[in-house]
Scaffold this active site. Structure first.
Site, PDB file in Angstrom:
ATOM      1  CG  HIS A 167       5.799   2.451  -2.685  1.00 54.79           C
ATOM      2  ND1 HIS A 167       7.156   2.443  -2.463  1.00 54.79           N
ATOM      3  CD2 HIS A 167       5.236   1.992  -1.539  1.00 54.79           C
ATOM      4  CE1 HIS A 167       7.401   2.002  -1.245  1.00 54.79           C
ATOM      5  NE2 HIS A 167       6.252   1.726  -0.667  1.00 54.79           N
ATOM      6  CB  SER A 212       7.310   2.446   2.398  1.00 57.78           C
ATOM      7  OG  SER A 212       7.549   1.105   2.084  1.00 57.78           O
ATOM      8  CG  ASP A 224       9.778   3.807  -4.164  1.00 56.99           C
ATOM      9  OD1 ASP A 224       8.688   4.302  -4.484  1.00 56.99           O
ATOM     10  OD2 ASP A 224       9.918   3.042  -3.188  1.00 56.99           O
TER      11      ASP A 224
END
Length: 382
Positions: free
Chosen positions: A115, A229, A145
């Site tokens: 993402h 992230s 992911d």
């Protein structure tokens, strides 16, 4: 004059009382020790037991270990800028973090989240010293992911050491390194513990409000915020034990962050680096969870027995696919694969992606027109 003499007498009395108290305490200790020794009882004073001062030293040692771990790993943690083309031109859509995990042949490879790089027209890696390097996307996988970028290694100073999930224990120190809220806070460090292992978090990939996959993660209370992230979760040895991925962002929830364990991430990263994608067995069918269909429909339209409430409904079969060649039909209901019960689409995918291999023949337990049957299907990579 009389009052002054009275005050001096009181001071003298207090000093005398204090002296007698000290002498009394010494005498008591001497008396108790003598009696114990006379009774054959020995007194062992343990000088090795940590005192408050020793505990402070231990805390200092732990802090020193954290500092050393951060110094060991921080240069391998980078920033990632996602630039997207819009009607108004190229714009920076967001920033995240990444981990340099390999250097080879003048190239360096960076692991991050899918993402973080999703829909990017251009990607840029910002090294720990601020150097900006153009990055190429090697591959990306929405299910886990994870994504892998490639950059020139000319300015790379450090490659991360990757840890093992088998060495990770609940309660051990966990340190998150990344760029929360953007590059203004690059290289931020938060510390906590590993709060849980083998957590499964449902993930909605296509935006239909239904979970498509369950991502296996480590749970930590080290603060993980937007921008973290793709960054590193490390142990006290400076080894990367996870790739930070998600945070429960609710007002009533604090101290719950998630990281993809390295044992889960490693094979995916290797596939992305080598093949540009993760090769998984596929069947060639469109499916729907049985529990999303009203029971009267299941019994009236599909003729299913009342006790069959879990499984997946075949909504369509791709021509020429493994499912087509195996003879699967529309409105078949799959309830098991190789003896493993199928509760939902997620459980079927988990079996196919985690346990099956390209070329395997699997046995499906199927209800067709309300009657149980079996179907042999040879799985291939998509």
């Amino acid at each position: 004059m009389f009052d002054e003499q009275k005050r001096n007498d009181k001071k003298q009395y207090k000093r005398s009382g204090l002296a007698f108290s000290v002498l009394g305490a010494i005498a008591a200790v001497f008396l108790v020790t003598t009696v114990f020794q006379w009774q054959g009882i020995s007194i062992d004073i343990n000088t090795e037991k940590p005192t408050a001062q020793a505990n402070e030293l231990n805390l200092g040692k732990n802090q020193e270990e954290v500092t050393q771990a951060v110094n060991e790993a921080s240069e391998a943690v980078v920033g990632i800028s996602n630039v997207q083309n819009t009607g108004q031109g190229a714009k920076k859509a967001g920033t995240g973090s990444g981990v340099i995990y390999k250097e080879e042949g003048g190239k360096a490879f960076v692991a991050t989240n899918h993402h973080v790089i999703e829909n990017a027209s251009e990607l840029e890696v910002i090294l720990s010293d601020g150097t900006k390097v153009k990055a190429d996307l090697k591959g990306s996988d929405p299910l886990t992911d994870l994504a892998v970028l490639q950059i020139d290694s000319e300015h790379v100073q450090k490659v991360a050491e990757l840890g093992k999930a088998s060495d990770v224990e609940v309660g051990q120190t966990a340190i998150a390194i990344g760029n929360p809220l953007g590059m203004e806070f690059a290289g931020s460090v938060t510390k906590g513990i590993v709060s849980g292992l083998n957590r499964n978090i449902p993930v909605d990939i296509n935006g239909d409000q239904q979970p498509d996959w369950q991502t296996e993660v480590l749970q930590t209370d080290a603060a993980i915020n937007p921008g973290n992230s793709g960054g590193a979760l490390i142990n006290l040895q400076g080894e990367v034990i996870g790739i930070n991925s998600m945070k429960i962002a609710k007002a009533e929830v604090e101290g719950i962050g998630f990281s993809i364990p390295m044992d889960v991430a490693k094979p995916v990263i290797e596939d992305l680096e080598t093949n540009g994608e993760v090769e998984r067995p596929y069947m060639g069918v469109s499916l729907q969870d049985l529990n999303q269909i009203p029971n009267p429909v299941l019994q009236r339209e599909l003729g299913l027995p009342e006790e069959v409430t879990e499984g997946v409904l075949v909504q369509g079969v791709e021509k020429g696919s493994p499912a087509d060649e195996a003879g699967l039909e529309k409105y078949d209901v799959i309830t098991a694969i190789d003896g493993n019960e199928i509760e939902s689409l997620i459980s079927l995918r988990q079996y196919l992606y985690n346990q099956a291999q390209d070329g395997d023949t699997a046995e499906l337990e199927v209800y067709r027109d309300g009657q149980p049957t079996t179907v042999q299907i040879t799985l291939t990579s998509q």
